[in-house]
Design a protein around this motif. Structure first.
Motif, PDB file in Angstrom:
ATOM      1  N   ASP A 135      -2.438   7.239  -3.968  1.00  0.00           N
ATOM      2  CA  ASP A 135      -2.966   6.165  -3.140  1.00  0.00           C
ATOM      3  C   ASP A 135      -2.960   4.870  -3.944  1.00  0.00           C
ATOM      4  O   ASP A 135      -3.577   4.786  -5.013  1.00  0.00           O
ATOM      5  CB  ASP A 135      -4.396   6.479  -2.681  1.00  0.00           C
ATOM      6  N   LYS A 136      -2.244   3.885  -3.430  1.00  0.00           N
ATOM      7  CA  LYS A 136      -2.167   2.583  -4.089  1.00  0.00           C
ATOM      8  C   LYS A 136      -2.394   1.480  -3.080  1.00  0.00           C
ATOM      9  O   LYS A 136      -2.006   1.601  -1.916  1.00  0.00           O
ATOM     10  CB  LYS A 136      -0.798   2.378  -4.759  1.00  0.00           C
ATOM     11  N   PHE A 137      -3.013   0.402  -3.541  1.00  0.00           N
ATOM     12  CA  PHE A 137      -3.206  -0.773  -2.700  1.00  0.00           C
ATOM     13  C   PHE A 137      -3.269  -2.004  -3.591  1.00  0.00           C
ATOM     14  O   PHE A 137      -3.917  -1.992  -4.640  1.00  0.00           O
ATOM     15  CB  PHE A 137      -4.499  -0.667  -1.887  1.00  0.00           C
ATOM     16  N   GLU A 143      -5.630   2.058  -7.626  1.00  0.00           N
ATOM     17  CA  GLU A 143      -4.802   3.249  -7.675  1.00  0.00           C
ATOM     18  C   GLU A 143      -5.719   4.462  -7.826  1.00  0.00           C
ATOM     19  O   GLU A 143      -6.484   4.543  -8.785  1.00  0.00           O
ATOM     20  CB  GLU A 143      -3.806   3.187  -8.835  1.00  0.00           C
ATOM     21  N   GLU A 144      -5.653   5.350  -6.843  1.00  0.00           N
ATOM     22  CA  GLU A 144      -6.530   6.518  -6.806  1.00  0.00           C
ATOM     23  C   GLU A 144      -7.998   6.102  -6.911  1.00  0.00           C
ATOM     24  O   GLU A 144      -8.774   6.666  -7.691  1.00  0.00           O
ATOM     25  CB  GLU A 144      -6.175   7.494  -7.941  1.00  0.00           C
ATOM     26  N   ASP A 145      -8.348   5.079  -6.101  1.00  0.00           N
ATOM     27  CA  ASP A 145      -9.723   4.559  -6.008  1.00  0.00           C
ATOM     28  C   ASP A 145     -10.221   3.921  -7.302  1.00  0.00           C
ATOM     29  O   ASP A 145     -11.423   3.652  -7.444  1.00  0.00           O
ATOM     30  CB  ASP A 145     -10.695   5.667  -5.581  1.00  0.00           C
ATOM     31  N   GLY A 198       0.827  -1.202   0.000  1.00  0.00           N
ATOM     32  CA  GLY A 198       0.000   0.000   0.000  1.00  0.00           C
ATOM     33  C   GLY A 198       0.853   1.239   0.000  1.00  0.00           C
ATOM     34  O   GLY A 198       2.010   1.238   0.436  1.00  0.00           O
ATOM     35  N   LYS A 199       0.297   2.329  -0.512  1.00  0.00           N
ATOM     36  CA  LYS A 199       0.969   3.619  -0.521  1.00  0.00           C
ATOM     37  C   LYS A 199      -0.069   4.701  -0.324  1.00  0.00           C
ATOM     38  O   LYS A 199      -1.102   4.728  -0.998  1.00  0.00           O
ATOM     39  CB  LYS A 199       1.728   3.814  -1.842  1.00  0.00           C
ATOM     40  N   ASP A 200       0.228   5.621   0.604  1.00  0.00           N
ATOM     41  CA  ASP A 200      -0.711   6.683   0.927  1.00  0.00           C
ATOM     42  C   ASP A 200       0.036   8.013   0.884  1.00  0.00           C
ATOM     43  O   ASP A 200       1.123   8.135   1.448  1.00  0.00           O
ATOM     44  CB  ASP A 200      -1.299   6.452   2.322  1.00  0.00           C
TER      45      ASP A 200
END
Length: 344
Positions: free
Chosen positions: A145-147, A175-177, A139-141
Motif C-alpha cells: 500500500d502506497k500513497f 507506505e504500509e501505513d 497510489g498503489k493498493d
C-alpha cells in the motif's frame, strides 16, 4: 438537377467571396497562403487558416503579404501606420492610412497587430503576474500500500529584467501505513538585472521536514547574478553570493547556525512551443566548514496539454543531498508527474 447546380454555384461563389476577402501571404518560393494575419512579431508572421490551423511563417521566407482589414504596422524606423496593407509586387507594400499612402518593403516591417491590440514589444516589456497551481498524487493498493501527495502554489511578477517570485509546497507519502515523506516549504526571491549580463538577487526559504528530523530550517542569501545565455527560447543564469542558514532538529541533534556561501545555476529551454525544459541547481556550503553543505537539484520538462495555454504536464526528478544530515539518509530522490494549471 438545376436546383443542385444552382446550389453548387452559390456555394462556389460564397467560397470565392470568402477567400477574396481574406489576408494573403506570398512566400519567396511562390506559395500563396490565405487566412487571417493576426500578428507580425520578431520576424514571424502568424496566420490563422481554416485548412491548417495557426501557421507561423518566417518573415525571411515571405515575398509580400496583404490584409483585407486595417492593421497597425510598425516599421524598423519606428514609424507607425494604420490601414489595409496591399502588395505591389517585388516585395513592396502599400499601407493606406487616413494621412496617405506609404510604400515600403516587406523586410522593413518590424511588427503588425490588429487595431485595439497592444504593440507586442510593449507587451513584452510589461511586468505581469503569472500563477501556477500544481498537484501530483499517486497510489498503489495490493501487496504494497502506497500513497503520495504533492501540491505547489507559485506566483511570479515577471518583467524583461526582473522577477519577483513566491512559492509554497507540501509533500506527503505513506507506505504500509508508515509515513515516508512529510515536508512543507515556502519562500520568496527577487532578481534584477541592471545590464545585459550582470544583476543581483536575494532569496529566502523556510522548511520543515519531520522525516528528516528538521523541525525548522531557514535559508537566506543574496549576491550577484550572471546571464550566460539570454535568448527568447533559452536562458542560463549563474548566481553566487553569501547567506545564512539556521536549522533546528526534532531529535537531540544540536541546532545548526552558520554563514554560508550560495551558488546557483538556472537553465530554461523552450523547443518550438512543444515543451519547456528547466534545470535548477543550488549548492550551499557552510563558510566555517566547507564539508557541511546542502545540494538541491530539480530538472523537469513541461508539456502543454492540447491547445490550452493554461494546462501543462510536468515530469521531473528532484534530488536533495545533505552532507551531514540528522536522519540516516543523506540523499532524497523523488520522481514526479504534476498536473499544472497556469493563469495570469
Amino acid at each position: 438537377m438545376k436546383l443542385k447546380y444552382g446550389n453548387i454555384l452559390a456555394l462556389v461563389a460564397l467560397l470565392f467571396a470568402h477567400s477574396s476577402s481574406a489576408d494573403e501571404v506570398i512566400t519567396t518560393d511562390g506559395a500563396r497562403l490565405v487566412g487571417t494575419i493576426t500578428l507580425i512579431d520578431k520576424g514571424t508572421i502568424h496566420l490563422d487558416t481554416n485548412y491548417a490551423g495557426s501557421l507561423k511563417i518566417s518573415q525571411e521566407q515571405v515575398a509580400s503579404f496583404s490584409t483585407d482589414e486595417p492593421r497597425v504596422v510598425r516599421l524598423q524606423s519606428g514609424t507607425l501606420m494604420a490601414g489595409p496593407v496591399q502588395s505591389s509586387g517585388n516585395g513592396q507594400l502599400k499601407i493606406t492610412s487616413e494621412d496617405g499612402v506609404l510604400t515600403t518593403n516587406t523586410s522593413k516591417v518590424a511588427a503588425s497587430w490588429t487595431p485595439g491590440a497592444e504593440d507586442p514589444e510593449v507587451a513584452r516589456n510589461k511586468r505581469e503576474w503569472r500563477y501556477d497551481a500544481s498537484l501530483d498524487m499517486t497510489g498503489k493498493d495490493g501487496n504494497t500500500d502506497k500513497f503520495s501527495l504533492g501540491t505547489r502554489l507559485e506566483a511570479k511578477l515577471k518583467g524583461p529584467n526582473d522577477t519577483l517570485a513566491f512559492y509554497a509546497e507540501y509533500e506527503q507519502a505513506e507506505e504500509e501505513d508508515l509515513k515516508t515523506e512529510d515536508r512543507a516549504a515556502g519562500g520568496a526571491s527577487y532578481e534584477s538585472f541592471f545590464s545585459k549580463v550582470l544583476g543581483w538577487y536575494a532569496r529566502t526559504e523556510l522548511e520543515t521536514d519531520r522525516i528528516d528530523n528538521v523541525k525548522f530550517r531557514s535559508t537566506s542569501a543574496g549576491g550577484l547574478s550572471y546571464r550566460l545565455i539570454n535568448k527568447d527560447k533559452q536562458s542560463l543564469v549563474a548566481r553566487s553570493g553569501l547567506g545564512y542558514r539556521y536549522t533546528a532538529y526534532t531529535d537531540d541533534t544540536e541546532d545548526e547556525s552558520s554563514p554560508t556561501i550560495d551558488f546557483g545555476l538556472a537553465h530554461s529551454y523552450e523547443y518550438k512551443d512543444m515543451f519547456v525544459m528547466e534545470n535548477d541547481l543550488t549548492f550551499v556550503p557552510a563558510i566555517d566548514d566547507f564539508s557541511n553543505y546542502r545540494v538541491v537539484h530539480d530538472s523537469g520538462i513541461e508539456i502543454p496539454i492540447g491547445n490550452s495555454d493554461n494546462w501543462k504536464l510536468r515530469m521531473g526528478i528532484k534530488n536533495e543531498y545533505e552532507s551531514q544530515p540528522a536522519a540516516e539518509e543523506k540523499l532524497d530522490t523523488s520522481y514526479y508527474t504534476r498536473m499544472i494549471y497556469s493563469w495570469r
